[in-house]
Scaffold this active site. Sequence first.
Site, PDB file in Angstrom:
ATOM      1  N   LYS A   1      36.063  41.187  40.587  1.00 38.22           N
ATOM      2  CA  LYS A   1      34.635  41.080  40.292  1.00 38.22           C
ATOM      3  C   LYS A   1      34.427  40.448  38.920  1.00 38.22           C
ATOM      4  CE  LYS A   1      30.459  44.035  40.328  1.00 38.22           C
ATOM      5  NZ  LYS A   1      29.982  45.433  40.476  1.00 38.22           N
TER       6      LYS A   1
ATOM      7  N   SER B   1      27.576  50.444  44.047  1.00 35.79           N
ATOM      8  CA  SER B   1      28.012  49.055  43.919  1.00 35.79           C
ATOM      9  C   SER B   1      29.354  48.771  44.557  1.00 35.79           C
ATOM     10  CB  SER B   1      28.047  48.647  42.442  1.00 35.79           C
ATOM     11  OG  SER B   1      26.736  48.574  41.925  1.00 35.79           O
TER      12      SER B   1
ATOM     13  N   SER C   1      26.451  46.023  43.693  1.00 33.55           N
ATOM     14  CA  SER C   1      26.568  44.719  43.059  1.00 33.55           C
ATOM     15  C   SER C   1      27.935  44.052  43.255  1.00 33.55           C
ATOM     16  CB  SER C   1      26.306  44.855  41.551  1.00 33.55           C
ATOM     17  OG  SER C   1      27.280  45.703  40.947  1.00 33.55           O
TER      18      SER C   1
END
Length: 523
Positions: A77, A176, A152
Amino acid sequence: MLPAPAAAATPAPSCVARITAVQREILHRNLATGSGPPLNAFQQLNPYALEQAAALDRARAAGAPAGPLDCLPVAVKDNFASADQPMAAGSLALLGNQPAEDAEAVARLRAAGAIVIGKTTMDEFAFGIRGLSGAAGRVGNAYDPWLGPGGSSSGSAVAVGAGFVPLALGSDNCGSLRLPAVYNGAVTLRSTQGRFSSAGLLPIGFVNGTPGLIARDTGLLARGLAVLDPTWQAERAVAPPDLRGRRLAVLARAGDQDLAPTSEAAAAALSQAVDLLRAAGAEVVEALVLPGLDTRLGPAFVKGSGRRIDAQLVRYPGSRRSWDDICGSGRLPPEWTPAECRTLMASDPAAEQRARRQMASNRRLLEQALRAQRLDGLLLLPDRRGGARRDPSPAITCMVSSTSGLPAVALPLALDRRGMPVGLEILGASGGDEDLVAIAAVLEAQRGPLPPPRAVVPAGPPLDLAGHNRLVPLLGWQAWKSRRGEALGDLDPARFRRLTDDLLNRPGDGGKSILDLTTPASP
């Protein structure tokens, strides 16, 4: 008669060959628009991945032992520091921000033999569940690119769900990890708060942000978690023969939050989970209500993050050296004003203490209930509506784990009538991370293989790696310029597909070539 000679064993492919094949697949499918909007799971592909794979091949040829994740392709990420790629945290403001060293989680994965394929697209600064990034544009769901991916950790989940990589690094403030994982047919664990090191993770959320992994199955998830945490007890995370003696409860309400399903598909998935767990020998109590919890996740939970972001950014080459620089950059999410940006992360000791007290109280109440009712875990739906849709769900339940710091494993149970995964979350006591993974492994085996996503249709020849890395920030920039507040502009799925086609200059589209465009410079 002489015996037939034994067939020669086929040599295992080299790490270079394996990583080359992974890159080729991503370059064919990541930005393909033949099936709809692009998946756009990767913001940037690692230009050094093949070099690192070759070094691994040389080490193995010299007799060095293989690591537990030997040559495993992983995605990271974009809010984790990586010494060989920039870290923008999904934002226009931090484009070009280059860390000097790896985040601890990234360093541990590499030391175990993993090859970082690239950085994944994420909601800007980890705020949101829509997969919208100023740095890269929009992420499409692995099962249907017209629908939302969750967030996210959007790109990390889609990278696993779409089969690009088997394992990806993400982070969880409120759902997330869990929401995008189950939306895209993958599994994950939000660990006990503070168990995994967050060093090198952009510090949004001073008490509830936590790193974690998204994986194709629980076995690989457990292998990866053992790498992230040297205290991980691998034997506890192995699926037992059955769940006899285990006792779980369906959590129907936590404080003022209703956790009941709001759709037929969600209710069917929860019922299926109960049936599968009982078939495995577990006792399941239904409709548990736990009063007294405060699951509101307000701005108090990010207060003070600005000063910690400053301490991180000042160490890196880049045009933004502080949160104040970011807020004044003119490159904020369009629903934020500079003043709101600064206020959001400002220090507020009283608010920080309130958030800590709230977490401690929720943790105490939940663990008291687990002990009093002899429960090994609580069952709830990550999204009470079920699978992903186009709009972000108002019915997510991430707050129970996030406002208590207790661990929660999440996995998909089945596909609904639309062909979208519907998932389950199992929450347990502090330090019970391994036990939750073991229960999930039994449930995964009872469920059987999940149908894979439909194949993405490439719309033309693939880009090379450099072309891909040049195109994606252009997509982000061009789409973000058209956004106004909550109006998505070119981040709408259909418009984002057209924009991608224009930038790729497909024959007949009349768009500009990416060679005619330049990446926006930092002002």
